[in-house]
Structure formats: C-alpha cells, structure tokens
Design a protein around this motif. Structure first.
Motif, PDB file in Angstrom:
ATOM      1  N   LYS A 118       9.627 -39.415   6.578  1.00 54.55           N
ATOM      2  CA  LYS A 118      10.550 -38.786   5.617  1.00 54.55           C
ATOM      3  C   LYS A 118      10.413 -37.264   5.629  1.00 54.55           C
ATOM      4  O   LYS A 118      10.998 -36.578   4.777  1.00 54.55           O
ATOM      5  N   ASN A 119       9.597 -36.728   6.543  1.00 48.61           N
ATOM      6  CA  ASN A 119       9.370 -35.276   6.627  1.00 48.61           C
ATOM      7  C   ASN A 119       8.839 -34.667   5.339  1.00 48.61           C
ATOM      8  O   ASN A 119       9.222 -33.549   4.966  1.00 48.61           O
ATOM      9  N   ILE A 120       7.971 -35.412   4.687  1.00 49.84           N
ATOM     10  CA  ILE A 120       7.307 -34.842   3.520  1.00 49.84           C
ATOM     11  C   ILE A 120       6.266 -33.864   4.048  1.00 49.84           C
ATOM     12  O   ILE A 120       5.509 -34.170   4.973  1.00 49.84           O
ATOM     13  N   HIS A 121       6.261 -32.667   3.480  1.00 47.81           N
ATOM     14  CA  HIS A 121       5.517 -31.552   4.068  1.00 47.81           C
ATOM     15  C   HIS A 121       4.013 -31.793   4.109  1.00 47.81           C
ATOM     16  O   HIS A 121       3.365 -31.653   5.139  1.00 47.81           O
ATOM     17  N   HIS A 122       3.439 -32.177   2.991  1.00 48.27           N
ATOM     18  CA  HIS A 122       1.984 -32.275   2.903  1.00 48.27           C
ATOM     19  C   HIS A 122       1.625 -33.396   1.934  1.00 48.27           C
ATOM     20  O   HIS A 122       2.177 -33.464   0.851  1.00 48.27           O
ATOM     21  N   VAL A 123       0.690 -34.254   2.374  1.00 52.13           N
ATOM     22  CA  VAL A 123       0.350 -35.432   1.558  1.00 52.13           C
ATOM     23  C   VAL A 123      -1.156 -35.464   1.289  1.00 52.13           C
ATOM     24  O   VAL A 123      -1.955 -35.426   2.225  1.00 52.13           O
ATOM     25  N   LYS A 124      -1.528 -35.526   0.017  1.00 52.00           N
ATOM     26  CA  LYS A 124      -2.929 -35.801  -0.333  1.00 52.00           C
ATOM     27  C   LYS A 124      -2.972 -37.118  -1.101  1.00 52.00           C
ATOM     28  O   LYS A 124      -1.943 -37.589  -1.611  1.00 52.00           O
ATOM     29  N   ILE A 125      -4.175 -37.678  -1.188  1.00 52.77           N
ATOM     30  CA  ILE A 125      -4.319 -38.994  -1.810  1.00 52.77           C
ATOM     31  C   ILE A 125      -5.330 -38.933  -2.942  1.00 52.77           C
ATOM     32  O   ILE A 125      -6.441 -38.405  -2.762  1.00 52.77           O
ATOM     33  N   ALA A 126      -4.924 -39.474  -4.091  1.00 53.77           N
ATOM     34  CA  ALA A 126      -5.845 -39.614  -5.218  1.00 53.77           C
ATOM     35  C   ALA A 126      -5.943 -41.096  -5.550  1.00 53.77           C
ATOM     36  O   ALA A 126      -4.924 -41.765  -5.724  1.00 53.77           O
ATOM     37  N   THR A 127      -7.171 -41.603  -5.621  1.00 49.95           N
ATOM     38  CA  THR A 127      -7.335 -43.009  -6.004  1.00 49.95           C
ATOM     39  C   THR A 127      -8.389 -43.126  -7.096  1.00 49.95           C
ATOM     40  O   THR A 127      -9.426 -42.456  -7.041  1.00 49.95           O
ATOM     41  N   LEU A 128      -8.100 -43.973  -8.074  1.00 51.73           N
ATOM     42  CA  LEU A 128      -9.060 -44.152  -9.163  1.00 51.73           C
ATOM     43  C   LEU A 128     -10.279 -44.923  -8.672  1.00 51.73           C
ATOM     44  O   LEU A 128     -11.410 -44.557  -8.973  1.00 51.73           O
ATOM     45  N   PHE A 129     -10.058 -45.990  -7.894  1.00 56.56           N
ATOM     46  CA  PHE A 129     -11.168 -46.798  -7.387  1.00 56.56           C
ATOM     47  C   PHE A 129     -11.139 -46.851  -5.864  1.00 56.56           C
ATOM     48  O   PHE A 129     -10.072 -46.805  -5.257  1.00 56.56           O
ATOM     49  N   LEU A 130     -12.341 -46.964  -5.274  1.00 54.92           N
ATOM     50  CA  LEU A 130     -12.471 -47.118  -3.821  1.00 54.92           C
ATOM     51  C   LEU A 130     -13.579 -48.122  -3.542  1.00 54.92           C
ATOM     52  O   LEU A 130     -14.627 -48.099  -4.195  1.00 54.92           O
TER      53      LEU A 130
END
Ligand SMILES: O=P(O)(O)OC[C@H]1O[C@H](OP(=O)(O)OP(=O)(O)O)[C@H](O)[C@@H]1O
Ligand SMILES: Nc1nc2[nH]cnc2c(=O)[nH]1
Length: 175
Positions: A118-130
């Motif tokens: 989708k050509n999203i410029h920059h992606v970071k990830i936040a997760t509550l649990f891992l």
C-alpha cells in the motif's frame, strides 16, 4: 473461572498492564514528538490496549484500523483472513501498528507485507504482549509491553472463541 468451555486462572493484574501501557505511550512519544503518527489498531484484539494507549499518548496523532484473523479456539490456523484493509489515505504516512499480542508472528509478517504493497511510508509495531519463546520472525518489534511464557491468555482484548475480551486483567488457560 470458566470462559466458554475452558477454565482459566488469574495471570496478570490490571495495574501491571496499565503501568506497561503508560510506559509504552511515553516511549512512543519520545520517538514521535515532532510528528503526527497514525496509530493503526489491528482488530479485534487491540481495541482495549489501543484505547488505553491513546489516553496516555501526549502528542498529535491519528487513528485508523485494519481487521485480520487467524486464530480458532486456542490455535493459529496459519491462515490469515483480512476483512478490513489499510485505508488508502495511509499511503506515504508513518504508522504504528497496534497489536494486543505477537505469538507466532504470522499476523505481523502479513501486515508488514500488506503495508509495503500500500506504499505506507514507515511502519513501527507496538504490542502489549509478546511470547519470546515462540516468536522467531525477522520483523523488528519496536515497542513491547509485557513478555509472557508460551501459554494461552485471555482478557484485555484477547479472546477465547470470541469471549473474555472485556476483562481489564489477564487470565491464563488451565492445562
Ligand atoms: O502472532 P500470531 O500467532 O499471528 O498471533 C497474534 C494474533 O492473534 C490474535 O488475533 P486473532 O486471529 O485471534 O483475531 P482477533 O484479534 O480478532 O482476536 C491477536 O490479536 C494477533 O493479531
Ligand atoms: N486470546 C489469545 N489470542 C492469541 N493469539 C495469539 N496468541 C494468543 C493468546 O495467547 N491468546
């Protein structure tokens, strides 16, 4: 405590979860204070975490959603169904994908690829649990709240067959 046809016991208190969410909001703000990121909630599970995260987030931000599903009962089907795609308006934006949990990582790998298409410029990830013992993918998890062992949990947005999301504390499946 019975949820559906299975028994669960208390695992993580609401106060510990709220503290972790506040810390995450501060970490994210430290990285984005001069920007206006879009928080993209991964439905359904992220909804409670996302609401609390936004309440603690001090900066400018926007909100969007995507909806994917891969779990049936307590197991991954290894097949991801997308029922709401990334909004076209996210093209060129910096987004933070908000997940309740990263387990196998199948979902996050799928979402990173979908964002790229989708050509999203920059992606970071936040997760509550891992679940660090399970997660073996190369995708970097930028913001992680609470690390847990390889056990099935419910509450704080996470469900067992659709039930149990509406609890502010987290329960673990009794083996
Ligand atoms: O790392 P993975 O093994 O891919 O597991 C993580 C995913 O599993 C859950 O979603 P689920 O498919 O249960 O849908 P839901 O959010 O609607 O509960 C959770 O919300 C994550 O999106
Ligand atoms: N409810 C729930 N959903 C998950 N999806 C991936 N891992 C889990 C888990 O431990 N609990």
């Amino acid at each position: 405590m019975k949820i559906g046809d299975r028994y669960f016991e208390p695992f993580i208190e609401a106060s510990e979860i709220q503290f972790a969410i506040q810390q995450l909001a501060e970490q994210i703000y430290a990285d984005y204070s001069d920007q206006c990121p879009v928080f993209v909630g991964v439905l359904n599970g992220s909804i409670l975490f996302l609401a609390d995260l936004l309440k603690h987030y001090k900066g400018d931000c926007e909100l969007s959603f995507i909806k994917v599903k891969s779990y049936e009962g307590t197991n991954s089907t290894n097949h991801i169904t997308e029922s709401l795609a990334f909004d076209d308006s996210l093209q060129g934006r910096s987004i933070i994908l908000v997940e309740d949990i990263v387990d196998t990582g199948n979902t996050i790998v799928y979402l990173k690829e979908a964002a790229k298409k989708k050509n999203i410029h920059h992606v970071k990830i936040a997760t509550l649990f891992l679940k660090p013992e399970v997660y073996q993918k190369a995708v970097k998890l930028d913001y992680v709240g609470i690390r847990i062992p390889n056990k099935f949990i419910v509450g704080c947005g996470l469900d067992y067959d659709g039930l149990g999301r509406n609890s502010s504390e987290v329960f673990v499946l009794k083996e």
